[in-house]
Scaffold this motif. Structure first.
Motif, short mmCIF file in Angstrom:
data_model
loop_
_atom_site.label_atom_id
_atom_site.label_comp_id
_atom_site.label_asym_id
_atom_site.label_seq_id
_atom_site.Cartn_x
_atom_site.Cartn_y
_atom_site.Cartn_z
N TYR A 114 55.44 -3.84 14.65
CA TYR A 114 56.20 -3.99 16.17
C TYR A 114 56.53 -2.53 16.80
O TYR A 114 56.48 -2.44 17.85
N ASN A 148 54.94 0.24 16.37
CA ASN A 148 53.62 0.82 16.88
C ASN A 148 53.38 0.08 18.08
O ASN A 148 52.97 0.96 19.01
N LEU A 149 53.46 -1.25 18.24
CA LEU A 149 53.05 -1.74 19.64
C LEU A 149 54.14 -1.34 20.67
O LEU A 149 53.58 -1.00 21.97
N ALA A 150 55.32 -1.29 20.24
CA ALA A 150 56.17 -1.00 21.13
C ALA A 150 56.23 0.60 21.74
O ALA A 150 56.33 0.86 22.92
N SER A 151 55.82 1.40 20.75
CA SER A 151 55.83 2.73 21.21
C SER A 151 54.51 3.00 21.83
O SER A 151 54.32 3.80 23.04
N PHE A 152 53.36 2.45 21.61
CA PHE A 152 52.03 2.48 22.66
C PHE A 152 52.52 1.82 24.07
O PHE A 152 52.18 2.49 25.02
N ARG A 153 53.25 0.78 24.11
CA ARG A 153 53.48 0.15 25.34
C ARG A 153 54.39 1.07 26.25
O ARG A 153 54.21 1.41 27.43
N TYR A 154 55.47 1.49 25.44
CA TYR A 154 56.17 2.58 26.02
C TYR A 154 55.32 4.11 26.63
O TYR A 154 55.61 4.41 27.68
N SER A 155 54.59 4.56 25.76
CA SER A 155 53.88 5.45 26.40
C SER A 155 52.68 5.14 27.34
O SER A 155 52.84 6.30 28.30
N LEU A 156 52.09 4.15 27.31
CA LEU A 156 51.47 3.76 28.68
C LEU A 156 52.37 3.63 29.76
O LEU A 156 51.76 3.99 30.82
N ARG A 157 53.45 3.03 29.58
CA ARG A 157 54.25 2.96 30.63
C ARG A 157 54.91 4.36 31.48
O ARG A 157 54.78 4.59 32.51
N LYS A 158 55.14 5.11 30.57
CA LYS A 158 55.32 6.33 31.00
C LYS A 158 54.18 7.14 31.87
O LYS A 158 54.47 7.59 32.80
#
Length: 143
Positions: A14, A16-26
């Motif tokens: 979870y 890793n998925l959240a970090s990836f989503r956050y990085s994409l959103r930034k």
């Protein structure tokens, strides 16, 4: 697959998925802000990039642009109308099929896209290693 037979997702997965989503959103937020600062809407910037970056040619049809932006055909027509009014793109009959309309960047659109793309390349140089590491972890089943 029924929920009872699926392997449970771990806390680290979870994360890793959240970090990836956050990085994409930034990165997307950076892109949106850069477009607005340049006097474009984010969608206009995406359209210019989709046209310039279309594989193997320097123009797109209305349908191709709609597909690349994941919008309806009539929405693409409206977007193109606004881009033409801003002298960012030009419409012309396609050489391969004169019944179709081809959209290509005008000189002003080329200039604006060049400036925005330079900013995006620099931002990707900064955030790229983070995104790359996250993608690697996600690809190794850490999701």
């Amino acid at each position: 697959m029924p929920a009872t037979t699926r392997k449970r997702i771990s806390k680290s997965q979870y994360e890793n998925l959240a970090s990836f989503r956050y990085s994409l959103r930034k990165f997307l937020r950076f892109s949106e802000d850069a477009a607005v600062a340049a006097g474009l809407t984010p969608q206009q910037h995406q359209a210019l990039l989709a046209i310039k970056g279309f594989p193997d040619r320097d123009h797109v049809t209305v349908g191709e642009l709609a597909e690349r932006l994941q919008i309806k055909h009539h929405s693409a027509v409206g977007l193109i109308d606004r881009l033409v009014l801003e002298n960012l793109v030009e419409r012309e009959a396609c050489e391969e099929d004169r019944r179709r309309v081809c959209i290509r960047l005008a000189a002003r659109g080329e200039e604006m896209l060049e400036e925005l793309s330079a900013l995006h390349r620099e931002q990707l140089r900064i955030v790229g290693p983070e995104l790359s590491g996250l993608l690697q972890r996600l690809g190794q089943g850490e999701v």
